[in-house]
Design a protein around this motif. Sequence first.
Motif, mmCIF file in Angstrom:
data_model
loop_
_atom_site.group_PDB
_atom_site.id
_atom_site.type_symbol
_atom_site.label_atom_id
_atom_site.label_comp_id
_atom_site.label_asym_id
_atom_site.label_seq_id
_atom_site.Cartn_x
_atom_site.Cartn_y
_atom_site.Cartn_z
ATOM 1 N N ASP A 1 -24.358 -17.614 -11.342
ATOM 2 C CA ASP A 1 -23.022 -17.013 -11.333
ATOM 3 C C ASP A 1 -22.528 -16.689 -12.738
ATOM 4 O OD1 ASP A 1 -22.889 -17.357 -8.536
ATOM 5 O OD2 ASP A 1 -22.271 -19.439 -8.794
ATOM 6 N N GLN A 2 -23.260 -17.145 -13.757
ATOM 7 C CA GLN A 2 -22.854 -16.933 -15.135
ATOM 8 C C GLN A 2 -23.611 -15.801 -15.816
ATOM 9 O OE1 GLN A 2 -20.437 -19.099 -16.946
ATOM 10 N NE2 GLN A 2 -20.005 -19.226 -14.762
ATOM 11 N N PHE A 3 -24.693 -15.327 -15.202
ATOM 12 C CA PHE A 3 -25.577 -14.414 -15.922
ATOM 13 C C PHE A 3 -24.857 -13.116 -16.310
ATOM 14 C CE2 PHE A 3 -28.886 -11.191 -16.438
ATOM 15 C CZ PHE A 3 -29.669 -11.840 -17.386
ATOM 16 N N ALA A 4 -24.862 -12.857 -17.612
ATOM 17 C CA ALA A 4 -24.359 -11.612 -18.204
ATOM 18 C C ALA A 4 -22.873 -11.363 -17.943
ATOM 19 C CB ALA A 4 -25.185 -10.423 -17.727
ATOM 20 N N ILE A 5 -22.088 -12.413 -17.690
ATOM 21 C CA ILE A 5 -20.663 -12.182 -17.432
ATOM 22 C C ILE A 5 -19.921 -11.775 -18.704
ATOM 23 C CG2 ILE A 5 -20.618 -13.749 -15.453
ATOM 24 C CD1 ILE A 5 -19.210 -15.784 -17.221
ATOM 25 N N GLN A 6 -20.551 -11.956 -19.874
ATOM 26 C CA GLN A 6 -19.925 -11.539 -21.131
ATOM 27 C C GLN A 6 -20.568 -10.275 -21.694
ATOM 28 O OE1 GLN A 6 -19.141 -16.162 -22.414
ATOM 29 N NE2 GLN A 6 -19.372 -14.712 -24.067
ATOM 30 N N VAL A 7 -21.217 -9.500 -20.829
ATOM 31 C CA VAL A 7 -21.939 -8.299 -21.267
ATOM 32 C C VAL A 7 -21.356 -7.065 -20.579
ATOM 33 C CG1 VAL A 7 -24.198 -7.190 -21.435
ATOM 34 C CG2 VAL A 7 -24.025 -9.686 -21.521
ATOM 35 N N GLN B 1 -20.815 -3.503 -15.079
ATOM 36 C CA GLN B 1 -19.473 -3.211 -15.587
ATOM 37 C C GLN B 1 -19.286 -1.714 -15.834
ATOM 38 O OE1 GLN B 1 -16.925 -5.160 -15.849
ATOM 39 N NE2 GLN B 1 -17.927 -7.117 -15.424
ATOM 40 N N GLN B 2 -20.308 -1.067 -16.357
ATOM 41 C CA GLN B 2 -20.219 0.365 -16.641
ATOM 42 C C GLN B 2 -20.023 1.163 -15.354
ATOM 43 O OE1 GLN B 2 -23.907 0.995 -18.689
ATOM 44 N NE2 GLN B 2 -23.343 -0.358 -20.385
ATOM 45 N N ARG B 3 -20.756 0.781 -14.309
ATOM 46 C CA ARG B 3 -20.640 1.499 -13.033
ATOM 47 C C ARG B 3 -19.231 1.356 -12.441
ATOM 48 N NH1 ARG B 3 -24.747 3.157 -9.759
ATOM 49 N NH2 ARG B 3 -26.235 1.813 -10.830
ATOM 50 N N ALA C 1 -24.436 2.965 -36.590
ATOM 51 C CA ALA C 1 -24.511 3.918 -35.485
ATOM 52 C C ALA C 1 -24.771 3.169 -34.190
ATOM 53 C CB ALA C 1 -25.619 4.938 -35.741
ATOM 54 N N TRP C 2 -23.923 3.366 -33.208
ATOM 55 C CA TRP C 2 -24.002 2.673 -31.920
ATOM 56 C C TRP C 2 -25.360 2.876 -31.271
ATOM 57 C CZ3 TRP C 2 -21.946 5.195 -26.901
ATOM 58 C CH2 TRP C 2 -22.073 4.315 -25.817
ATOM 59 N N ASP C 3 -25.954 1.781 -30.822
ATOM 60 C CA ASP C 3 -27.201 1.807 -30.067
ATOM 61 C C ASP C 3 -26.861 1.584 -28.596
ATOM 62 O OD1 ASP C 3 -29.670 1.490 -28.902
ATOM 63 O OD2 ASP C 3 -30.085 -0.461 -29.823
ATOM 64 N N PRO C 4 -26.708 2.636 -27.794
ATOM 65 C CA PRO C 4 -26.282 2.465 -26.400
ATOM 66 C C PRO C 4 -27.312 1.759 -25.524
ATOM 67 C CG PRO C 4 -26.820 4.758 -26.835
ATOM 68 C CD PRO C 4 -26.871 4.053 -28.151
ATOM 69 N N SER C 5 -28.568 1.689 -25.992
ATOM 70 C CA SER C 5 -29.598 1.035 -25.179
ATOM 71 C C SER C 5 -29.520 -0.483 -25.222
ATOM 72 C CB SER C 5 -30.990 1.493 -25.627
ATOM 73 O OG SER C 5 -31.262 1.059 -26.952
ATOM 74 N N SER C 6 -28.709 -1.034 -26.127
ATOM 75 C CA SER C 6 -28.504 -2.490 -26.199
ATOM 76 C C SER C 6 -27.028 -2.747 -25.905
ATOM 77 C CB SER C 6 -28.871 -3.007 -27.597
ATOM 78 O OG SER C 6 -28.795 -4.417 -27.635
ATOM 79 N N PRO C 7 -26.695 -3.329 -24.757
ATOM 80 C CA PRO C 7 -25.292 -3.379 -24.327
ATOM 81 C C PRO C 7 -24.409 -4.239 -25.217
ATOM 82 C CG PRO C 7 -26.677 -4.689 -22.865
ATOM 83 C CD PRO C 7 -27.598 -3.935 -23.771
#
Length: 726
Positions: free
Chosen positions: A32-38, A43-45, A151-157
Amino acid sequence: MGANVRQDAIEGIVSTRYALNRVDFRKTHLKDQFAIQVFNEHQQRQRLPKPVFKALHKTIKLGQPLDPAIADAVANAMKDWAIENGATHYTHQFQPMTGLTAEKHDSFLNPSSNGILAEFSGKELIKGEPDASSFPSGGLRATFEARGYTAWDPSSPAYLMDHPNGSTLVIPTAFLSWTGEALDKKTPLLRSMEALSAQALRIIRLFGNNEAQKVFTTMGPEQEYFLIDKHFYYARPDLLHAGRTLFGAKPPKGQELEDQYFGAIPERVLAYMAEVETELTRLGVPVKTRHNEVAPSQYEIAPLFENSNLATDHQNLTMEVLKRTADKYGLACLLHEKPFAGINGSGKHNNWSMSTDVGENLLDPGQTPHENAQFLVFCCAVIRAISRYGDVLRMAIASAANDHRLGANEAPPAIISIFLGDQLNDIIEQIEQGGAKSTKHGGLFETGLSILPKLPRDAGDRNRTSPFAFTGNKFEFRAVGSSANIAGANTVLNAIVAESLDFIASDLENAVKGGKALNAAIQDLLPKIIKEHKKIIFNGDNYSEEWHREAEKRGLPNLKNTVDCLPVVVKPQTIELLTRYKVYSEKELQSRYVILSENYTKTINIEGQLTAHIARNLILPAAIRYQGEVAQSATALKSAGIDNPAQMELLKTLVGASAELQKSLASLEKVLAHHAEGDAFSHAKQMRDSVLPAMIEVRKAGDKLESLLADDLWPLPTYREMLFSK
């Protein structure tokens, strides 16, 4: 730093109690905790308009250019999500040539005519402007030329990093100079991944795969580290400032009983590991394994496989969380490759493979690898790459810290070779002799016990002494150091394999265009590659002297230390390779040569200065005090008419050992005061050839005195205390 600092440290350890029940898995499950801070795909969808979401993921998954028009929408959604979760600031995190990550925090709040507003624009998301003048550039930039860009790397959230008063939105970025050169480690890694993808796609197209649009390398880096009580850490100037002990006599017990590896994890350490794993899970790092390592107080954490770029960012994050969490449990996390002499050091096993964007592992041999032509082509490409560019790969993992580890009993030697295992080695030999017709299988493992099931046996054993070993469906590059940013090693690995894939693809494409069947072209090409490059394959004991002699006969390079490796950075073959695939420009390589030389010089100079300080200000005064006590006692006995030859012998020994320390210390201080003439590389050579040997002599004298002095006078926490006080 009082003479009783050790006793104070031990008393602090005994009297301090830490809250170990900080994570309660009975109430909160990790799933229930996995990637909740990412700010991840979920989140994007949810938060992005559908066209924006689709456009962003074409960039992330297919590498298509980012449409600047969507940046404002992404930035606004990211800001709202971050503020809802307690963020007050954002930062562009980058990986400069210091070996660490760097960040500058900016507030979301901006004053306006309507009051204070929370704002974050697409422009602020895409580009930041940190001061570049204070980061290493190796001559690419003058000190007064301060402008640099992230420069933003969009491939790394992006993700949220918590702190006691809230959280910060962390945005992974590349870091470039005003003139466009890479000042970081992420940019060359991304370039190398694009280079490999382009060449690998050519080969899978030959095999009829038109579905995959991208090939990326995957990584699963295993991180080794030490934990000691922080009372000891702060009582050791060498650990505090150099990351390793510059003095320390061998303890009565080390790792010789082999009772640490996979042993029961101490309670405080286990509580620490649980919190580390919880935080990393919340940050989207797929941690999988924890266990005791070989040396006392040494441990390991390992994740599942990910895209190499994301795995690199996550690995840097893992090191940060390991170090930051330790203090909560009264511990210090040591990531240096060799913090303690005489026992195992720490590495970072770099498990590397290649996969398509539709999930096919190109280094998976399948059940009958002798019939798997695509696998054999990619495997031979790796063999050829390591054979042709072994010195470049060795250079990629060179550092002053890793020099202390490579070649010891827990690490591979500096000679780069490949271990294939019985099954794959047999197939390679068959191909060389005219064609592979069979595959060895492991069968079943007989336990000799009726109660246990029969277990499938792998077709080959593992080889812990090999620097580059095939381990089933990947290669494990074991020589990477524990404190290193894995971007460097993987950039080179991707680049050299890209060159081999290019060579193979060109040969096969020309053959097919000429009317030859693909399988026939492969059968013609692979035996030639194997015959020319089988010298790199070695399945025996890499520690043995016989192998070192054999490697020399085969012409394999043996670059024993960092200074030996540095010229490889700028030799013509390296420059031609890395510029051809646009991984580095020639100017960027020249800058790395200077940066690496300067880093080595500075590291050894710091260690040399620390060695001199500890010897002169801590060890020598303790030795003189003890000499005084022994001399006073001997004088008192003589006045009382008592003859004690043993005590006089002890006094002579102490005086002799102190003289050795003073003599070696004077030599060290002399070479530290002398600065080499010439360029940065000349300074590095002087450090290796003069300062390091002088440091070793000072240490020998200091460690001898540790074994002679009264325990209450010895000023530094000892190995026996640091490694075994849990």
